[in-house]
Design an enzyme around this catalytic site. Structure first.
Site, PDB file in Angstrom:
ATOM      1  N   HIS A 164       0.828  -1.210   0.000  1.00 39.40           N
ATOM      2  CA  HIS A 164       0.000   0.000   0.000  1.00 39.40           C
ATOM      3  C   HIS A 164       0.858   1.253   0.000  1.00 39.40           C
ATOM      4  O   HIS A 164       2.070   1.212   0.208  1.00 39.40           O
ATOM      5  CB  HIS A 164      -0.957  -0.002   1.200  1.00 39.40           C
ATOM      6  N   CYS A 180       2.875  -5.417   6.600  1.00 39.58           N
ATOM      7  CA  CYS A 180       2.545  -4.886   5.286  1.00 39.58           C
ATOM      8  C   CYS A 180       3.776  -4.254   4.654  1.00 39.58           C
ATOM      9  O   CYS A 180       4.779  -3.997   5.310  1.00 39.58           O
ATOM     10  CB  CYS A 180       1.434  -3.845   5.395  1.00 39.58           C
TER      11      CYS A 180
END
Length: 205
Positions: A164, A180
Site C-alpha cells: 500500500h 505490510c
C-alpha cells in the site's frame, strides 16, 4: 469540535495500528503517522499514474530498472525484505526495482500469495480483534489523503497483508510495519497500474 474529534480518532488509530498480520496480535503498523507532516500527494487523484517511464519517483529510493536473474514470469512481484526492495519482473533478466518499508523485528514473514484485490484510495476497517483491544478506534476510516493506507492498496491472498501507499515517504527503506509493505504514493500508483489481480507475489526475508 468535529476537527478535534477527528484528530483524536486518527491519533488513536496510529497508536493501535492499521496493518495487522492475520492471526497476529500486532501493535501499530504506521508509526509516526503525523510525523513531520508530509504527504507526498497534495492535489490530483490521478497522482503518479503509471506509464512506460520506468525511472523516477519522489521517494528516498528512486525506482529503476535493474538486472534480475531467475526464472520468474513477467508481472511477478518479488519482495526482498532484507534489502527493503520490491521487484516487478519485466522479463529478459530485468526487473523494475522500488524502495519499500517492511515489517519491523518480529513481524517479518515469507511466502507466496497472489494479489486478490486492488483498491484506489482504500478505506480502512479495523479488524474485530483490534477493536477488541482498542474500542476507541473508528469503525471505519474513508479513503483519502488522511488515510495512512495511501493512494492505492493491493491485497495479498486471504491475509490482512497489503502492498500500500504511505503519506510518510521518509519511512521507505525502514522496518516500521506489522507485516505490510509500504511504498510512496507515487510508486504504489505506478506499480498498481502495471499489475493485475491474480499476479504472483513472492516474499523472501
Amino acid at each position: 469540535m468535529t476537527r478535534v474529534f477527528a484528530f483524536l480518532a486518527l491519533a488513536a488509530m496510529v497508536l493501535a495500528g492499521v496493518c495487522p498480520a492475520q492471526a497476529q496480535t500486532s501493535n501499530d503498523d504506521f508509526f509516526n503517522f503525523f510525523g513531520r507532516g508530509g504527504s507526498n500527494y497534495r492535489s490530483s487523484p490521478n497522482y503518479g499514474a503509471g506509464s512506460d517511464n520506468y525511472g523516477g519517483g519522489s521517494g528516498p529510493i528512486p525506482r529503476t530498472v535493474v538486472s534480475f536473474p531467475g526464472r520468474y514470469a513477467p508481472g511477478t512481484i518479488y519482495i526482498n525484505t532484507a534489502e527493503r526492495r520490491l521487484y516487478l519482473i519485466l522479463g529478459n533478466g530485468e526487473a523494475l526495482q522500488y524502495g519499500i518499508g517492511v515489517g519491523r523485528d518480529g513481524f517479518r514473514w515469507s511466502g507466496v500469495h497472489r494479489i486478490s484485490a486492488k483498491r484506489e484510495w482504500p478505506g480502512w476497517t479495523p479488524p474485530a480483534q483490534m477493536r477488541a483491544r482498542r474500542p476507541d478506534l473508528p469503525r471505519y476510516l474513508p479513503g483519502g489523503i488522511e488515510n495512512p493506507l495511501g493512494a492505492r492498496a493491493m491485497y495479498l491472498g486471504s491475509t490482512l497483508y497489503r502492498i500500500h501507499g504511505s503519506n510518510e515517504p521518509e519511512t521507505i527503506g525502514r522496518a516500521v510495519s506489522s507485516g505490510c509493505f509500504r511504498m510512496t504514493n507515487e510508486d504504489v500508483t505506478d506499480l498498481y497500474n502495471r499489475v493485475s489481480v491474480g499476479a504472483t507475489v513472492i516474499v523472501r526475508n
